[in-house]
Design an enzyme around this catalytic site. Structure first.
Site, mmCIF file in Angstrom:
data_model
loop_
_atom_site.group_PDB
_atom_site.id
_atom_site.type_symbol
_atom_site.label_atom_id
_atom_site.label_comp_id
_atom_site.label_asym_id
_atom_site.label_seq_id
_atom_site.Cartn_x
_atom_site.Cartn_y
_atom_site.Cartn_z
ATOM 1 N N PRO A 50 5.523 1.092 -0.205
ATOM 2 C CG PRO A 50 3.673 0.815 -1.568
ATOM 3 C CD PRO A 50 5.145 1.063 -1.625
ATOM 4 C CG ASP A 51 4.714 -3.943 5.071
ATOM 5 O OD1 ASP A 51 5.810 -4.452 4.794
ATOM 6 O OD2 ASP A 51 3.916 -4.422 5.897
ATOM 7 N N GLY A 52 5.455 -4.558 1.875
ATOM 8 C CA GLY A 52 5.151 -5.658 0.987
ATOM 9 C C GLY A 52 6.025 -5.654 -0.253
#
Length: 270
Positions: A50-52
Site C-alpha cells: 500500500p501507499d504509505g
C-alpha cells in the site's frame, strides 16, 4: 538537445507523465510524453505494498533506472522525504540520484511515515543541503521541493506558500504543493514565486476547463502523481467485481471487451 530543465517554462506547462514500470513508461513515450516521473505510490502498488509503507531508496533508484533504460527520456524520481530526516541524508539521496542518471527528484517536507511536517526552518535547511548537492553534480539536475502539508492537513495555504518561498530562496529549481483546496490557491502559489511550479492535475478541483488555464496561471509543469496507475487499478477493480461478484453486472465480462487490442499495445512498445 532539449533538456529536462528546458521543458520547464512558466506559462507553457508540459505534462510530466508518471509511470510505474517499463511498459507504461514506453507506452507514454510512444504517445507523446517528453519526460517521465516515477510515483512512489504507483511503484509501491507494483510491489504489492500500500501507499504509505513506502519503498526503499535502493528500490526507488533501481526502478528509476529501469524507466531511463526503457525510454531514454529524462526521468524524475518521486523520492518521498529523501529517506532521512537529516539534511546530510537528503543530500546523499540527491548525489545517488545524480549518479544513477536521473534528471531530477522531488523531496517532501513530511516526516514520514507520519503525516506531520518538519518545522519550516528545518524543512528549508533540508532543501538547502539538497540544492547544494545538486549543484555539485557533473550533470544538470532539477531539484523539486514539495510542500505536502496541505495534502496531509499539517498546515494551510499560507504556510505552504511561506515554505515554497523559502525553498526557492535556498536553491530549489521547481516548487510543488500537492492538492490545494481551490483553483484560487493554485493561482496564489504560482504568483508567489518566480521558480517553476508543478501542479498535480488529479483531484476534485480539476476540470477540463481548469486544465486549459494552467498556462495563464503560470504553471510550468503538470504531473499526474499516481492517478494514471489508480485509473488502471480501477479497471481491475471494476472488472473483478463483474466477474467474481459484488458488482451491478455480476458474472459479466463486459469491461474486458473494452480493452485495448494486444496489437496496439505491441505497436506502442516497439
Amino acid at each position: 538537445m532539449t533538456t529536462f530543465r528546458d521543458l520547464h517554462k512558466p506559462g507553457q506547462p508540459f505534462i510530466l507523465a508518471n509511470a510505474w514500470d517499463a511498459g507504461s513508461a514506453k507506452m507514454l513515450k510512444s504517445l507523446g510524453a517528453q519526460a517521465i516521473a516515477t510515483s512512489s505510490a504507483a511503484h509501491a502498488f507494483t510491489l504489492g505494498r500500500p501507499d504509505g509503507l513506502g519503498v526503499t531508496r535502493d528500490e526507488a533508484l533501481a526502478h528509476a533506472q529501469d524507466l531511463i533504460a526503457a525510454t531514454g527520456l529524462p526521468v524524475q524520481g518521486d523520492f518521498e522525504n529523501g529517506w532521512g530526516d537529516d539534511p546530510d541524508a537528503v543530500a546523499e539521496t540527491v548525489r545517488l540520484a545524480g549518479q544513477a542518471g536521473l534528471a531530477g527528484i522531488c523531496i517532501e517536507d513530511i516526516k514520514l511515515p507520519t503525516p506531520n511536517a518538519y518545522d519550516r526552518a528545518f524543512a528549508i535547511e533540508r532543501i538547502k543541503a539538497a540544492a547544494a548537492a545538486a549543484r555539485a553534480l557533473p550533470n544538470d539536475f532539477v531539484l523539486t521541493a514539495r510542500a505536502d502539508g496541505i495534502m496531509t492537513q499539517a498546515y494551510d495555504i499560507d504556510e505552504a506558500i511561506a515554505r515554497l518561498q523559502g525553498f526557492e530562496a535556498v536553491g530549489a529549481d521547481c516548487l510543488y504543493a500537492p492538492v490545494p483546496k481551490s483553483i484560487d490557491d493554485v493561482i496564489r502559489i504560482c504568483a508567489s514565486v518566480t521558480a517553476s511550479v508543478n501542479v498535480l492535475v488529479a483531484g476534485p478541483i480539476y476540470t477540463a476547463e481548469t486544465l486549459k488555464s494552467y498556462g495563464a496561471m503560470g504553471a510550468a509543469r503538470l504531473s499526474l502523481g499516481s492517478a494514471l496507475a489508480r485509473a488502471t487499478h480501477r479497471v481491475i477493480h471494476d472488472a473483478a467485481l463483474e466477474m467474481f461478484g459484488g458488482g451491478a453486472a455480476e458474472g459479466s465480462f463486459s469491461l474486458l471487451g473494452q480493452s485495448i487490442s494486444g496489437d496496439k499495445v505491441d505497436e506502442l512498445l516497439t
